[in-house]
Design an enzyme around this catalytic site. Structure first.
Site, PDB file in Angstrom:
ATOM      1  N   GLY A 130      -5.844   8.989  -7.923  1.00 51.16           N
ATOM      2  CA  GLY A 130      -6.069   7.543  -7.823  1.00 51.16           C
ATOM      3  C   GLY A 130      -7.412   7.324  -7.154  1.00 51.16           C
ATOM      4  O   GLY A 130      -7.588   7.653  -5.973  1.00 51.16           O
TER       5      GLY A 130
ATOM      6  N   ARG B 220       6.778  -4.794  -1.954  1.00 48.32           N
ATOM      7  CA  ARG B 220       6.407  -3.438  -2.402  1.00 48.32           C
ATOM      8  C   ARG B 220       7.459  -2.904  -3.384  1.00 48.32           C
ATOM      9  O   ARG B 220       7.135  -2.183  -4.317  1.00 48.32           O
ATOM     10  CB  ARG B 220       6.306  -2.496  -1.196  1.00 48.32           C
ATOM     11  CG  ARG B 220       5.183  -2.839  -0.210  1.00 48.32           C
ATOM     12  CD  ARG B 220       5.244  -1.890   0.968  1.00 48.32           C
ATOM     13  NE  ARG B 220       4.232  -2.123   1.985  1.00 48.32           N
ATOM     14  CZ  ARG B 220       4.363  -2.976   3.006  1.00 48.32           C
ATOM     15  NH1 ARG B 220       5.472  -3.695   3.134  1.00 48.32           N
ATOM     16  NH2 ARG B 220       3.393  -3.109   3.898  1.00 48.32           N
TER      17      ARG B 220
ATOM     18  N   ARG C 112      -1.395  -0.998  12.954  1.00 50.43           N
ATOM     19  CA  ARG C 112      -1.308  -2.478  12.934  1.00 50.43           C
ATOM     20  C   ARG C 112      -0.547  -2.991  14.164  1.00 50.43           C
ATOM     21  O   ARG C 112      -0.873  -4.045  14.715  1.00 50.43           O
ATOM     22  CB  ARG C 112      -0.624  -2.925  11.637  1.00 50.43           C
ATOM     23  CG  ARG C 112      -1.522  -2.712  10.429  1.00 50.43           C
ATOM     24  CD  ARG C 112      -0.851  -3.148   9.148  1.00 50.43           C
ATOM     25  NE  ARG C 112      -1.771  -3.012   8.032  1.00 50.43           N
ATOM     26  CZ  ARG C 112      -1.396  -2.774   6.781  1.00 50.43           C
ATOM     27  NH1 ARG C 112      -0.112  -2.661   6.478  1.00 50.43           N
ATOM     28  NH2 ARG C 112      -2.297  -2.687   5.821  1.00 50.43           N
TER      29      ARG C 112
ATOM     30  N   SER D 227       1.647   5.836  -2.723  1.00 51.72           N
ATOM     31  CA  SER D 227       2.012   4.776  -3.672  1.00 51.72           C
ATOM     32  C   SER D 227       3.326   4.106  -3.259  1.00 51.72           C
ATOM     33  O   SER D 227       4.246   4.762  -2.776  1.00 51.72           O
ATOM     34  CB  SER D 227       2.165   5.363  -5.078  1.00 51.72           C
ATOM     35  OG  SER D 227       1.059   6.172  -5.401  1.00 51.72           O
TER      36      SER D 227
ATOM     37  N   ASN E 136       5.410   2.243 -10.880  1.00 53.45           N
ATOM     38  CA  ASN E 136       4.930   3.361 -10.045  1.00 53.45           C
ATOM     39  C   ASN E 136       5.832   4.602 -10.076  1.00 53.45           C
ATOM     40  O   ASN E 136       5.336   5.724  -9.906  1.00 53.45           O
ATOM     41  CB  ASN E 136       4.706   2.884  -8.610  1.00 53.45           C
ATOM     42  CG  ASN E 136       3.469   1.993  -8.520  1.00 53.45           C
ATOM     43  OD1 ASN E 136       2.752   1.838  -9.506  1.00 53.45           O
ATOM     44  ND2 ASN E 136       3.204   1.429  -7.356  1.00 53.45           N
TER      45      ASN E 136
ATOM     46  N   HIS F  90       8.882   1.630   5.168  1.00 53.63           N
ATOM     47  CA  HIS F  90       7.587   0.937   5.043  1.00 53.63           C
ATOM     48  C   HIS F  90       7.778  -0.279   4.133  1.00 53.63           C
ATOM     49  O   HIS F  90       7.379  -0.287   2.969  1.00 53.63           O
ATOM     50  CB  HIS F  90       6.545   1.907   4.474  1.00 53.63           C
ATOM     51  CG  HIS F  90       5.186   1.308   4.325  1.00 53.63           C
ATOM     52  ND1 HIS F  90       4.451   0.839   5.390  1.00 53.63           N
ATOM     53  CD2 HIS F  90       4.423   1.102   3.225  1.00 53.63           C
ATOM     54  CE1 HIS F  90       3.290   0.374   4.943  1.00 53.63           C
ATOM     55  NE2 HIS F  90       3.258   0.511   3.632  1.00 53.63           N
TER      56      HIS F  90
ATOM     57  N   ASP G  45       1.354   1.458   9.844  1.00 54.89           N
ATOM     58  CA  ASP G  45       2.104   0.392  10.515  1.00 54.89           C
ATOM     59  C   ASP G  45       1.912   0.460  12.038  1.00 54.89           C
ATOM     60  O   ASP G  45       1.821  -0.561  12.712  1.00 54.89           O
ATOM     61  CB  ASP G  45       3.600   0.497  10.162  1.00 54.89           C
ATOM     62  CG  ASP G  45       3.824   0.422   8.655  1.00 54.89           C
ATOM     63  OD1 ASP G  45       3.006  -0.227   7.974  1.00 54.89           O
ATOM     64  OD2 ASP G  45       4.788   1.034   8.161  1.00 54.89           O
TER      65      ASP G  45
ATOM     66  N   VAL H 203      -7.502   2.478  -2.283  1.00 55.46           N
ATOM     67  CA  VAL H 203      -6.997   3.354  -1.215  1.00 55.46           C
ATOM     68  C   VAL H 203      -7.496   4.789  -1.397  1.00 55.46           C
ATOM     69  O   VAL H 203      -7.929   5.433  -0.436  1.00 55.46           O
ATOM     70  CB  VAL H 203      -5.444   3.330  -1.169  1.00 55.46           C
ATOM     71  CG1 VAL H 203      -4.921   4.293  -0.119  1.00 55.46           C
ATOM     72  CG2 VAL H 203      -4.947   1.921  -0.888  1.00 55.46           C
ATOM     73  N   GLY H 204      -7.467   5.282  -2.637  1.00 61.03           N
ATOM     74  CA  GLY H 204      -7.903   6.665  -2.899  1.00 61.03           C
ATOM     75  C   GLY H 204      -9.356   6.875  -2.499  1.00 61.03           C
ATOM     76  O   GLY H 204      -9.699   7.878  -1.847  1.00 61.03           O
TER      77      GLY H 204
HETATM   78  N1  LIG Z   1       1.858   3.619   1.848  1.00 59.40           N
HETATM   79  C1  LIG Z   1       0.988   2.723   2.285  1.00 59.40           C
HETATM   80  O1  LIG Z   1       0.880   2.481   3.492  1.00 59.40           O
HETATM   81  C2  LIG Z   1       0.098   2.014   1.327  1.00 59.40           C
HETATM   82  C3  LIG Z   1       0.352   2.094  -0.030  1.00 59.40           C
HETATM   83  N2  LIG Z   1      -0.461   1.464  -0.925  1.00 59.40           N
HETATM   84  C4  LIG Z   1      -0.149   1.661  -2.338  1.00 59.40           C
HETATM   85  O2  LIG Z   1      -1.109   2.561  -2.891  1.00 59.40           O
HETATM   86  C5  LIG Z   1      -1.202   2.331  -4.292  1.00 59.40           C
HETATM   87  C6  LIG Z   1      -2.680   2.210  -4.698  1.00 59.40           C
HETATM   88  O3  LIG Z   1      -3.235   1.033  -4.178  1.00 59.40           O
HETATM   89  P1  LIG Z   1      -4.775   0.650  -4.508  1.00 59.40           P
HETATM   90  O4  LIG Z   1      -5.629   1.845  -4.339  1.00 59.40           O
HETATM   91  O5  LIG Z   1      -5.071  -0.579  -3.778  1.00 59.40           O
HETATM   92  O6  LIG Z   1      -4.660   0.341  -6.087  1.00 59.40           O
HETATM   93  P2  LIG Z   1      -5.848   0.399  -7.158  1.00 59.40           P
HETATM   94  O7  LIG Z   1      -5.366  -0.374  -8.339  1.00 59.40           O
HETATM   95  O8  LIG Z   1      -7.137   0.020  -6.526  1.00 59.40           O
HETATM   96  O9  LIG Z   1      -5.943   1.947  -7.532  1.00 59.40           O
HETATM   97  C7  LIG Z   1      -4.912   2.628  -8.197  1.00 59.40           C
HETATM   98  C8  LIG Z   1      -5.579   3.657  -9.114  1.00 59.40           C
HETATM   99  O10 LIG Z   1      -4.559   4.471  -9.694  1.00 59.40           O
HETATM  100  C9  LIG Z   1      -5.019   4.821 -10.992  1.00 59.40           C
HETATM  101  N3  LIG Z   1      -3.903   5.312 -11.797  1.00 59.40           N
HETATM  102  C10 LIG Z   1      -2.900   4.611 -12.371  1.00 59.40           C
HETATM  103  N4  LIG Z   1      -2.077   5.439 -13.035  1.00 59.40           N
HETATM  104  C11 LIG Z   1      -2.559   6.693 -12.859  1.00 59.40           C
HETATM  105  C12 LIG Z   1      -2.140   7.981 -13.281  1.00 59.40           C
HETATM  106  N5  LIG Z   1      -1.036   8.149 -14.023  1.00 59.40           N
HETATM  107  N6  LIG Z   1      -2.871   9.042 -12.934  1.00 59.40           N
HETATM  108  C13 LIG Z   1      -3.987   8.902 -12.185  1.00 59.40           C
HETATM  109  N7  LIG Z   1      -4.451   7.706 -11.747  1.00 59.40           N
HETATM  110  C14 LIG Z   1      -3.725   6.615 -12.081  1.00 59.40           C
HETATM  111  C15 LIG Z   1      -5.652   3.535 -11.529  1.00 59.40           C
HETATM  112  O11 LIG Z   1      -6.498   3.783 -12.631  1.00 59.40           O
HETATM  113  C16 LIG Z   1      -6.366   3.025 -10.287  1.00 59.40           C
HETATM  114  O12 LIG Z   1      -7.711   3.455 -10.251  1.00 59.40           O
HETATM  115  C17 LIG Z   1      -0.371   1.086  -4.573  1.00 59.40           C
HETATM  116  O13 LIG Z   1       0.895   1.450  -5.062  1.00 59.40           O
HETATM  117  C18 LIG Z   1      -0.241   0.438  -3.205  1.00 59.40           C
HETATM  118  O14 LIG Z   1       0.888  -0.381  -3.097  1.00 59.40           O
HETATM  119  C19 LIG Z   1      -1.532   0.744  -0.530  1.00 59.40           C
HETATM  120  C20 LIG Z   1      -1.829   0.625   0.814  1.00 59.40           C
HETATM  121  C21 LIG Z   1      -1.034   1.230   1.837  1.00 59.40           C
HETATM  122  O1  LIG Z   2       1.112  -4.171   1.597  1.00 60.84           O
HETATM  123  C1  LIG Z   2       1.046  -3.415   0.606  1.00 60.84           C
HETATM  124  O2  LIG Z   2       1.575  -3.641  -0.481  1.00 60.84           O
HETATM  125  C2  LIG Z   2       0.262  -2.142   0.757  1.00 60.84           C
HETATM  126  C3  LIG Z   2       0.784  -1.433   1.925  1.00 60.84           C
HETATM  127  O3  LIG Z   2       1.775  -0.730   1.838  1.00 60.84           O
HETATM  128  C4  LIG Z   2       0.223  -1.802   3.217  1.00 60.84           C
HETATM  129  O4  LIG Z   2      -0.932  -2.243   3.312  1.00 60.84           O
HETATM  130  O5  LIG Z   2       0.959  -1.653   4.195  1.00 60.84           O
END
Ligand SMILES: NC(=O)C1=CN([C@@H]2O[C@H](COP(=O)(O)OP(=O)(O)OC[C@H]3O[C@@H](n4cnc5c(N)ncnc54)[C@H](O)[C@@H]3O)[C@@H](O)[C@H]2O)C=CC1
Ligand SMILES: O=C([O-])CC(=O)C(=O)O
Length: 308
Positions: A7, A88, A151, A119, A95, A175, A148, A11-12
């Site tokens: 990804g 989420r 934050r 994710s 996902n 989460h 978390d 985030v990636g």
């Molecule tokens: N656990 C946590 O604390 C957090 C989790 N997240 C989660 O992280 C995930 C990513 O968020 P963002 O980076 O903001 O989204 P984003 O949309 O900016 O990036 C996601 C990337 O994944 C790629 N992708 C989709 N399917 C794929 C596959 N099969 N193989 C490889 N790449 C693929 C897309 O092309 C895209 O570039 C989301 O599910 C979000 O909810 C986000 C922030 C915190």
């Molecule tokens: O809020 C969201 O969906 C992304 C995430 O998990 C976070 O920023 O804590």
């Protein structure tokens, strides 16, 4: 030390950037399904190397898992983020398929990897990665509590009028907007309990603001946050890569700890070269225990939506 980040989105890329800036990994591979996207992000990041003073080699690939071979640590950030007003948990439909495919593809090329799942819905995606790969539980780690807790410390420092470096605190549990359990009774300002400085009502507000931390940012940004998530992942990757034995709250598969079974949920763990080296069982107050139980019920309900 080779790290793969799947990804190349918000985030990636943030995670890859922080890992590179900290200069502890020899190589970071970014993989994305979108043609040319990871290559572009990698090139842009590599052009920061001379400016930010790092030697980490960053490469980008389009869905070519052979380039990820023999990674020590892999991070899954692929999948859709939520939009304002969503939970989420609503992301599971899209996902789950992505996380299942990505985790098994990574394992084929990196049989000894330690896997960090980002994710969302993260606890359920960590559980899915566990079931899909059959990897030992110490090598599958969900990132949520580290973010978390950051934050929580931000909100505590704001309420205390203190520098964040003076504040310590941890969030365990799921989460999710309702499932997080900020451990207010353990939080301190330079080793003094925060309850010495803040009223019960103010502490309840701090906990409530912490729990909706992700939703608050999603409303402001139109998509979910990435700087602190990337920093949180990079901190965990560094702890594993450098074998620091630091404690982070992480989502891990529980077998009786905290009275929970067959679930991945956030609890304090020691991170080192073997991934999760110890689950730290700390005493919770009766209210915290009840919150943890309710949080686990929420995660189990979401896990029930998986097609395992
Ligand atoms: N656990 C946590 O604390 C957090 C989790 N997240 C989660 O992280 C995930 C990513 O968020 P963002 O980076 O903001 O989204 P984003 O949309 O900016 O990036 C996601 C990337 O994944 C790629 N992708 C989709 N399917 C794929 C596959 N099969 N193989 C490889 N790449 C693929 C897309 O092309 C895209 O570039 C989301 O599910 C979000 O909810 C986000 C922030 C915190
Ligand atoms: O809020 C969201 O969906 C992304 C995430 O998990 C976070 O920023 O804590």
């Amino acid at each position: 030390m080779k790290v793969t980040v799947v990804g190349a989105g918000a985030v990636g890329a943030s995670c890859a950037e922080y890992i590179a800036i900290k200069n502890f990994a020899s190589e970071v591979v970014i993989l994305d399904i979108k043609e040319g996207f990871a290559e572009g992000k990698a090139m842009d990041l590599m052009q920061c190397a001379s400016l930010n003073g790092f030697d980490t080699k960053i490469t980008g690939v389009t869905n070519d898992y052979s380039q990820t071979a023999n990674s020590d640590i892999c991070v899954i950030t692929s999948g859709i983020p939520r939009k304002p007003g969503m939970t989420r948990e609503e992301l599971i439909g899209i996902n789950a398929g992505i996380v299942k495919n990505v985790s098994t593809s990574l394992l084929e090329h990196s049989p000894n990897m330690i896997l960090i799942v980002v994710s969302n819905p993260m606890d359920t995606m960590t559980y899915l990665a566990h079931k899909a790969t059959g990897m030992p539980k110490n090598r599958i780690i969900g990132m949520g509590g580290a973010l978390d807790s950051a934050r929580f410390k931000y909100r505590l420092a704001e309420a205390l009028g203190a520098p964040i470096s003076d504040v310590d605190g941890m969030v365990v549990g799921g989460h999710s907007d309702v499932g997080m359990v900020p451990l207010t009774s353990h939080a301190t300002r330079n080793s003094i309990k925060v309850s010495e400085f803040l009223s019960e009502e103010r502490l309840e507000q701090v906990a409530a603001d912490t729990k909706v931390g992700g939703a608050t940012l999603t409303k402001l940004l139109g998509t979910s946050a990435w700087y602190a998530p990337g920093a949180a992942v990079s901190g965990m990757v560094q702890a594993i890569a450098c074998d620091t034995k630091k404690i982070f709250p992480c989502s891990t598969f529980l077998e009786g700890e905290y009275g929970l079974n067959d679930i991945c949920i956030g609890v304090p763990v020691v991170l080192g070269k073997n991934g999760i080296e110890k689950i730290v069982d700390i005493p919770l107050s009766d209210a915290e225990k009840a919150h943890m139980q309710a949080s686990a019920e929420g995660v189990t309900k979401t896990n029930g939506l998986l097609d395992l």
